[in-house]
Scaffold this motif. Structure first.
Motif, PDB file in Angstrom:
ATOM      1  N   THR A 123       0.832  -1.204   0.000  1.00 53.55           N
ATOM      2  CA  THR A 123       0.000   0.000   0.000  1.00 53.55           C
ATOM      3  C   THR A 123       0.869   1.257   0.000  1.00 53.55           C
ATOM      4  N   GLN A 124       2.053   1.180   0.629  1.00 54.57           N
ATOM      5  CA  GLN A 124       2.963   2.326   0.590  1.00 54.57           C
ATOM      6  C   GLN A 124       3.400   2.610  -0.845  1.00 54.57           C
ATOM      7  N   MET A 125       3.733   1.574  -1.585  1.00 53.03           N
ATOM      8  CA  MET A 125       4.147   1.752  -2.975  1.00 53.03           C
ATOM      9  C   MET A 125       3.017   2.378  -3.793  1.00 53.03           C
ATOM     10  N   TYR A 126       1.812   1.871  -3.611  1.00 50.13           N
ATOM     11  CA  TYR A 126       0.649   2.379  -4.335  1.00 50.13           C
ATOM     12  C   TYR A 126       0.394   3.845  -3.980  1.00 50.13           C
ATOM     13  N   ASP A 127       0.368   4.157  -2.678  1.00 49.99           N
ATOM     14  CA  ASP A 127       0.098   5.528  -2.237  1.00 49.99           C
ATOM     15  C   ASP A 127       1.168   6.493  -2.722  1.00 49.99           C
ATOM     16  N   SER A 128       2.427   6.052  -2.727  1.00 47.76           N
ATOM     17  CA  SER A 128       3.523   6.895  -3.181  1.00 47.76           C
ATOM     18  C   SER A 128       3.389   7.215  -4.665  1.00 47.76           C
ATOM     19  N   LEU A 129       3.066   6.225  -5.457  1.00 49.78           N
ATOM     20  CA  LEU A 129       2.891   6.440  -6.894  1.00 49.78           C
ATOM     21  C   LEU A 129       1.712   7.358  -7.178  1.00 49.78           C
ATOM     22  N   ARG A 130       0.620   7.194  -6.420  1.00 49.78           N
ATOM     23  CA  ARG A 130      -0.550   8.051  -6.597  1.00 49.78           C
ATOM     24  C   ARG A 130      -0.234   9.484  -6.174  1.00 49.78           C
ATOM     25  N   ALA A 131       0.454   9.649  -5.041  1.00 46.02           N
ATOM     26  CA  ALA A 131       0.740  10.984  -4.520  1.00 46.02           C
ATOM     27  C   ALA A 131       1.629  11.785  -5.467  1.00 46.02           C
ATOM     28  N   ARG A 132       2.476  11.088  -6.229  1.00 48.80           N
ATOM     29  CA  ARG A 132       3.381  11.761  -7.160  1.00 48.80           C
ATOM     30  C   ARG A 132       2.839  11.773  -8.583  1.00 48.80           C
ATOM     31  N   ASP A 133       1.540  11.506  -8.714  1.00 45.95           N
ATOM     32  CA  ASP A 133       0.842  11.552 -10.012  1.00 45.95           C
ATOM     33  C   ASP A 133       1.434  10.598 -11.046  1.00 45.95           C
ATOM     34  N   MET A 134       1.981   9.486 -10.574  1.00 45.06           N
ATOM     35  CA  MET A 134       2.483   8.466 -11.495  1.00 45.06           C
ATOM     36  C   MET A 134       1.396   7.465 -11.845  1.00 45.06           C
ATOM     37  N   LEU A 135       0.420   7.340 -10.957  1.00 47.33           N
ATOM     38  CA  LEU A 135      -0.771   6.535 -11.205  1.00 47.33           C
ATOM     39  C   LEU A 135      -1.985   7.431 -11.083  1.00 47.33           C
ATOM     40  N   HIS A 136      -2.940   7.260 -11.971  1.00 45.09           N
ATOM     41  CA  HIS A 136      -4.160   8.056 -11.856  1.00 45.09           C
ATOM     42  C   HIS A 136      -5.336   7.244 -12.409  1.00 45.09           C
ATOM     43  N   HIS A 137      -6.522   7.595 -11.952  1.00 42.00           N
ATOM     44  CA  HIS A 137      -7.736   6.922 -12.399  1.00 42.00           C
ATOM     45  C   HIS A 137      -8.403   7.715 -13.518  1.00 42.00           C
ATOM     46  N   SER A 138      -8.926   6.982 -14.488  1.00 43.55           N
ATOM     47  CA  SER A 138      -9.798   7.547 -15.509  1.00 43.55           C
ATOM     48  C   SER A 138     -11.086   6.739 -15.421  1.00 43.55           C
ATOM     49  N   GLY A 139     -12.054   7.281 -14.710  1.00 42.28           N
ATOM     50  CA  GLY A 139     -13.228   6.490 -14.393  1.00 42.28           C
ATOM     51  C   GLY A 139     -12.828   5.429 -13.383  1.00 42.28           C
ATOM     52  N   GLU A 140     -13.075   4.184 -13.702  1.00 39.27           N
ATOM     53  CA  GLU A 140     -12.686   3.083 -12.822  1.00 39.27           C
ATOM     54  C   GLU A 140     -11.384   2.421 -13.255  1.00 39.27           C
ATOM     55  N   THR A 141     -10.768   2.936 -14.314  1.00 42.17           N
ATOM     56  CA  THR A 141      -9.544   2.345 -14.849  1.00 42.17           C
ATOM     57  C   THR A 141      -8.320   3.057 -14.305  1.00 42.17           C
ATOM     58  N   LEU A 142      -7.332   2.276 -13.894  1.00 44.55           N
ATOM     59  CA  LEU A 142      -6.090   2.814 -13.358  1.00 44.55           C
ATOM     60  C   LEU A 142      -5.048   2.897 -14.466  1.00 44.55           C
ATOM     61  N   HIS A 143      -4.414   4.060 -14.595  1.00 49.78           N
ATOM     62  CA  HIS A 143      -3.439   4.286 -15.667  1.00 49.78           C
ATOM     63  C   HIS A 143      -2.091   4.709 -15.101  1.00 49.78           C
TER      64      HIS A 143
END
Length: 226
Positions: A123-143
């Motif tokens: 979850t730390q890896m996921y949260d870190s990637l999201r916080a730095r805008d490396m992962l983002h949602h488009s609707g229900e899809t993760l990009h």
């Protein structure tokens, strides 16, 4: 009789305690023999074989023969996702096993969820990637964003190869212990494999635990800061 998917049949297959323990053991991503699964479930090998036949018939596991032995594994990623989600619901509603100990703590810190990293470090890896805008949602899809693409490529991930696979590149997976999302999909699998390849972490034998070395923990924190 109502038309549509027969969820009661699938629920009944998973709901038997012995079969549930066997399926949970297969969440390690390894193919196991009936003898190994019997030990996990606390039943005889003959009974385990009967359960495996039912699980295979129901499409939850697949069995292949190699030499004198037969090995069983989860049928696909969808089954692993279903099981992890059920673990999350069980944890959220208070249906937890009462026996805890060092192994339980290690599982909560870092473990393999079929083929990707879960637990606190997942979850730390996921949260870190999201916080730095490396992962983002488009609707229900993760990009994966362009910044994220550059980041994982620098880590040594063969992104073009992953993008040409049929499996989704990025997918949310509910973490049963953290009750938050961690990263699944072909990228989640590739990142865990890369951590092991770099010597940051290694799977613990006969367990779902992933143990990070001192150096690995330092490098992980550096690459995935909160």
């Amino acid at each position: 009789m109502k038309e549509g998917p027969d969820i009661a049949h699938i629920a009944a297959l998973i709901g038997d305690p012995a079969r549930a323990n066997m399926l949970t053991a297969l969440m390690s991503g390894k193919a196991l023999t009936a003898t190994e699964l019997a030990t996990e479930a606390g039943i005889t090998v003959q009974t385990a074989s009967t359960h495996l036949a039912k699980l295979a018939e129901g499409g939850l596991v697949e069995t292949r023969k190699q030499g004198r032995h037969k090995y069983s594994s989860l049928a696909n990623d969808d089954i692993a996702t279903l099981l992890e989600n059920l673990m999350g619901v069980a944890a959220k509603t208070g249906h937890l096993r009462t026996r805890t100990g060092p192994k339980d703590a290690a599982l909560r810190k870092a473990r393999v969820c079929y083929n990707h990293l879960a637990g606190d470090m997942g979850t730390q890896m996921y949260d870190s990637l999201r916080a730095r805008d490396m992962l983002h949602h488009s609707g229900e899809t993760l990009h994966l964003s362009p910044t994220g693409e550059s980041f994982v490529t620098a880590l040594g991930i063969d992104l073009p190869h992953l993008q040409h696979q049929r499996a989704p590149l990025c997918r949310d997976c509910l973490d049963w212990s953290e009750r938050r999302s961690h990263l699944a999909g072909s990228l989640g699998r590739a990142l865990l494999s890369r951590f092991i390849e770099l010597g940051w972490a290694k799977p613990v034998a006969d367990s779902r635990v992933i143990r990070f070395s001192s150096l690995g923990s330092t490098e992980f924190a550096k690459h995935f800061p909160l």
